[in-house]
Every structure is written in structure tokens, then in C-alpha cells.
Design an enzyme around this catalytic site. Structure first.
Site, PDB file in Angstrom:
ATOM      1  N   SER A 148       1.767  -9.695  -1.241  1.00  0.00           N
ATOM      2  CA  SER A 148       1.374  -8.295  -1.042  1.00  0.00           C
ATOM      3  C   SER A 148       1.702  -7.751   0.347  1.00  0.00           C
ATOM      4  O   SER A 148       1.884  -6.553   0.514  1.00  0.00           O
ATOM      5  CB  SER A 148      -0.123  -8.127  -1.314  1.00  0.00           C
ATOM      6  OG  SER A 148      -0.879  -9.013  -0.514  1.00  0.00           O
ATOM      7  N   GLU A 174     -10.017   7.372   3.679  1.00  0.00           N
ATOM      8  CA  GLU A 174     -10.961   6.549   4.437  1.00  0.00           C
ATOM      9  C   GLU A 174     -10.374   5.151   4.512  1.00  0.00           C
ATOM     10  O   GLU A 174      -9.544   4.747   3.683  1.00  0.00           O
ATOM     11  CB  GLU A 174     -12.334   6.599   3.778  1.00  0.00           C
ATOM     12  CG  GLU A 174     -12.691   5.494   2.834  1.00  0.00           C
ATOM     13  CD  GLU A 174     -11.812   5.381   1.624  1.00  0.00           C
ATOM     14  OE1 GLU A 174     -11.355   4.262   1.379  1.00  0.00           O
ATOM     15  OE2 GLU A 174     -11.569   6.371   0.915  1.00  0.00           O
ATOM     16  N   LYS A 186       0.813  -1.221   0.000  1.00  0.00           N
ATOM     17  CA  LYS A 186       0.000   0.000   0.000  1.00  0.00           C
ATOM     18  C   LYS A 186       0.848   1.273   0.000  1.00  0.00           C
ATOM     19  O   LYS A 186       0.469   2.282  -0.587  1.00  0.00           O
ATOM     20  CB  LYS A 186      -0.944   0.004   1.200  1.00  0.00           C
ATOM     21  CG  LYS A 186      -2.106  -0.958   1.018  1.00  0.00           C
ATOM     22  CD  LYS A 186      -3.224  -0.669   2.015  1.00  0.00           C
ATOM     23  CE  LYS A 186      -4.459  -1.488   1.697  1.00  0.00           C
ATOM     24  NZ  LYS A 186      -4.271  -2.921   2.024  1.00  0.00           N
TER      25      LYS A 186
HETATM   26  C1  LIG Z   1      -5.075  -3.948   1.446  1.00  0.00           C
HETATM   27  C2  LIG Z   1      -4.371  -5.217   1.141  1.00  0.00           C
HETATM   28  C3  LIG Z   1      -4.737  -6.039   0.061  1.00  0.00           C
HETATM   29  C4  LIG Z   1      -5.920  -5.764  -0.821  1.00  0.00           C
HETATM   30  O1  LIG Z   1      -5.870  -4.589  -1.544  1.00  0.00           O
HETATM   31  P1  LIG Z   1      -5.653  -4.539  -3.112  1.00  0.00           P
HETATM   32  O2  LIG Z   1      -5.970  -3.151  -3.463  1.00  0.00           O
HETATM   33  O3  LIG Z   1      -6.556  -5.538  -3.742  1.00  0.00           O
HETATM   34  O4  LIG Z   1      -4.238  -4.884  -3.356  1.00  0.00           O
HETATM   35  C5  LIG Z   1      -3.995  -7.184  -0.185  1.00  0.00           C
HETATM   36  N1  LIG Z   1      -2.954  -7.531   0.587  1.00  0.00           N
HETATM   37  C6  LIG Z   1      -2.573  -6.773   1.638  1.00  0.00           C
HETATM   38  C7  LIG Z   1      -1.404  -7.217   2.461  1.00  0.00           C
HETATM   39  C8  LIG Z   1      -3.264  -5.596   1.957  1.00  0.00           C
HETATM   40  O5  LIG Z   1      -2.880  -4.859   3.006  1.00  0.00           O
END
Ligand SMILES: *Cc1c(COP(=O)(O)O)cnc(C)c1O
Length: 387
Positions: free
Chosen positions: A372, A113, A91
Site C-alpha cells: 500500500s 480530516e 491514498k
Molecule cells: C493510510 C494507509 C493505510 C491504511 O488505510 P486503508 O484505508 O486501510 O488502506 C495503509 N497503508 C498505507 C501506506 C497508508 O498510508
């Protein structure tokens, strides 16, 4: 004329666009114009790259998951390590890009938000770093469930506003943030956390997250001398997925696979509708109310999805599959044990599908899984679920 052509750009086939009141639309169009200008500006890009390196810690590795590959038997599995970024997820790439843009256009304050709090924490972090005040809107129900994230944001200097309207969830927080922007647009920049929302957010968020695939493409060519067979990423709003797909979209032989939670599968089960100001596949009931979702991963528990994913799905360029919470929980444990890497529950959905896919492919095949985020935030929840 000009304004119309800018709005046109917000469409991906039938999806996307900007379905919001005119006054709000002209505010967002101005942000879109600034984005179009600065995304080509060498000074702006130099500043963005400076912070990606010195603050986020990029580039992060593309790790060969040797043990997992051997245990699964089949395609080689590589992990793109967004979990190693400062704040522990992808993020921050987007948050940083938008905050630097906000500063360029003279914004004095940032608003955002957040549902579970992850985007709020990333925003509060980068605002502290650049010295801009920020206000985070959060449904009152969500603030009660995520007390530690509220405290984290406050530690970082953010003001957290608990929105006590409607059901006290994300939808009400989004409405409140738009209301704030409308009132304070002279001074305020609204920072959206995923590849969702009206124009220009889906494009802008993709642009700032595309660093993931820019790096992974260079890294895989370096390590293997060829492109991957497939890139696999989890899909909530779709920002880590679109970022990890971006530089492969024109490489037609690379499969792009988005993994949704079976409990909130907007693409697999949703219908086209306008939701939160843009058109996409969405989980709504017959009255246009958001259907309840129940993913174990807070970051994936969302009724909508970014418009470009709906487009990639309908054109067939992207493949979208779903994985249950139970399967994700298994992958969470398997990656932890085999590689010593605890993945976020969100990312565990992608890991789970990659394991299935690796078995179907051959040893010459390569799968890149976008990790992610890291799973430290989920350990307590997993402890409760396994008890
Ligand atoms: C917020 C988040 C997501 C989901 O958000 P996307 O916009 O779909 O990437 C996925 N993995 C993690 C670790 C997150 O914090």
C-alpha cells in the site's frame, strides 16, 4: 421513495448505512447522487484516468518478489506496487477521484480530516494540482506529534486547523469537519480518506481504489495465465484492501485476506456498533467510547473499519487475520533486505502474513500482496524502535 432507495444502497448486509442527522444526510445523499451519475460518465472517467496516468504514474507494476519467494520457499509472492505512486501510497487514487467529482459538482473548496497526516497530505497535494483551496482538520494532539506532516500540508498550500477539543484526536477532527460541511455545504466538499463513514463514502472510495485490482488482475493473467490463490492487504479503515479485493470478489476461488494489526483489530475483536455515522465492527468500551489502540503503523491505528469488510467477514467471503507490530517490523526488514524495497509499516503487516501463508501453500500457488505504501516515512521510527 427515491431518496430511500439511495440510502438503502449504503448497506452491506447489516453494516454501513447513514446514522447522521437528517440535514447532514440530505447533503451526503446529494453527493451520492452525483457519484452515481458521474461514475458512468465517459468524460469524467477519461479525466480521472488521465490524471491517474500523468500525475499518479499508473499503471504501477506487479513485481514478482523472486528473492523473497526463494527465501521463504512455497507460493510465488507478487507485490502490487502502490508504493510507486506519486506521494508514495494508494491514498492518492481516492483523493484524486473525489476531487475531480467535487469540481464536477461545482465545489469551491475541499475539507478533510486526518489523524497521522497521510490523508491530509494526499488531499493537500491533489488540491494544489487542481487549484482548489483546502482546509484540513487535525486533532491538536495529532498536530503536535506529526509536525512535519503539518508543515508538508502547509507547503502544499493547505490550511491546517488544530482542533483543541475533547482529547484532541481524530474523533474531534471528524466532528469538526462535519460541522464545517453542515455550515458551508453550498460551496464545500468533504473528502473522506478511507472506505469508512456514512453513505456514499464506502462505495465511492472502493470505486476509486478498485483500479488496484483492475490492474493486478490483468497483470497476473498476463504473467501467469491464471488468477492468484490469495490477495493479501493490510486493513486500517480498509480502502487499500477493498480496492485490491474489488475485482476478485466474484472470483470465488481467490482467497481475500485482510490483515489487521493485533493492537487495533476491529474485525477480529470488535463488536457491531454505530461509530462515526455508520454501522460496523468497532472497538468500543461499554459506554460507546473508542478503546485505545496502539499499532506501530499510524495508518492502521483506528477503532473502526469499513462496513464492507465487516460484511465480507460475517459472510465468510473474506478472511481476516492479525499480525503484531513486532512481526510487521520483522517483515519490514526482510523485504528491504531481500528485494531492495522498503515497505510502509502498514504494508509490512500484509507482507508478514503473506510470508506465513506462502510457507503453507505450494509452488504453483500465487499470492498478491498489496504494497500500500513505501516506508521512507517510517525509517526514523524504525530506527528508534530497533535501537
Ligand atoms: C493510510 C494507509 C493505510 C491504511 O488505510 P486503508 O484505508 O486501510 O488502506 C495503509 N497503508 C498505507 C501506506 C497508508 O498510508
Amino acid at each position: 421513495m427515491r431518496r430511500e432507495s439511495v440510502v438503502e444502497k449504503g448497506f452491506f448486509g447489516d453494516f454501513g448505512g447513514s446514522f447522521i442527522p437528517e440535514d447532514l444526510k440530505s447533503i451526503l445523499d446529494r453527493i451520492g447522487e452525483a457519484f452515481e451519475k458521474y461514475k458512468e460518465d465517459p468524460d469524467f472517467l477519461e479525466e480521472y484516468c488521465y490524471y491517474l496516468k500523468e500525475y499518479v504514474g499508473r499503471e504501477n507494476p506487479l513485481t514478482f518478489a523472486k528473492n523473497l519467494t526463494e527465501e521463504v520457499g512455497g507460493a510465488k509472492i507478487y507485490l502490487k506496487r502502490e508504493d510507486l505512486n506519486h506521494t508514495g501510497a494508494h491514498k492518492i487514487n481516492n483523493v484524486l477521484g473525489q476531487i475531480l467529482l467535487a469540481k464536477k459538482i461545482g465545489a469551491k473548496r475541499i475539507i478533510a480530516e486526518t489523524g497521522a497526516g497521510q490523508h491530509g497530505v494526499a488531499t493537500a497535494t491533489a488540491c494544489a494540482m487542481v487549484g482548489l483551496p483546502c482546509t484540513i482538520y487535525m486533532g491538536k494532539k495529532d498536530t503536535e506529534r506529526q509536525r512535519l506532516n503539518v508543515f508538508r500540508m502547509e507547503l502544499l498550500g493547505a490550511e491546517v486547523v488544530a482542533v483543541d477539543k475533547g482529547r484532541g484526536r481524530l474523533k474531534e477532527a471528524v466532528d469538526e469537519a462535519f460541522g464545517d460541511l453542515l455550515k458551508n455545504h453550498e460551496t464545500t466538499f468533504y473528502l473522506i480518506g478511507s472506505a469508512v463513514g456514512p453513505y456514499p463514502y464506502p462505495e465511492m472510495v472502493k470505486y476509486f481504489q478498485a483500479v488496484i485490482s483492475e490492474e493486478s488482475k490483468r497483470q497476473i493473467l498476463d504473467k501467469e495465465g491464471k488468477l492468484p490463490t490469495a490477495v493479501v492487504a493490510c486493513v486500517g479503515g480498509g480502502s487499500n484492501a477493498i480496492g485490491s479485493f474489488a475485482h476478485y470478489i466474484d472470483e470465488k476461488e481467490v482467497r481475500l485476506i485482510g490483515v489487521e494489526p493485533a493492537e487495533a483489530a476491529s474485525i477480529s475483536l470488535g463488536k457491531p456498533a454505530v461509530f462515526h455515522g455508520y454501522r460496523s465492527l468497532t472497538l468500543l468500551d461499554e459506554h460507546g467510547e473508542a478503546l485505545p489502540t496502539s499499532s506501530i503503523a499510524a495508518g492502521l491505528d483506528y477503532q473502526g473499519v469499513g462496513p464492507e469488510h465487516s460484511y465480507l467477514h460475517t459472510t465468510g467471503r473474506g478472511e481476516y487475520v492479525s499480525v503484531t507490530g513486532e512481526e510487521a517490523l520483522e517483515a519490514f526488514q526482510q523485504l528491504s533486505k531481500t528485494e531492495g524495497i522498503i515497505p510502509a509499516l502498514e504494508s509490512s503487516h500484509a507482507v508478514s502474513h503473506a510470508i506465513k501463508l506462502a510457507k503453507e501453500l505450494h509452488q504453483e500457488d500465487i499470492i498478491i500482496v498489496n504494497l500500500s505504501g513505501r516506508g521512507d516515512k517510517d525509517v526514523e521510527q524504525v530506527f528508534e524502535m530497533l535501537k
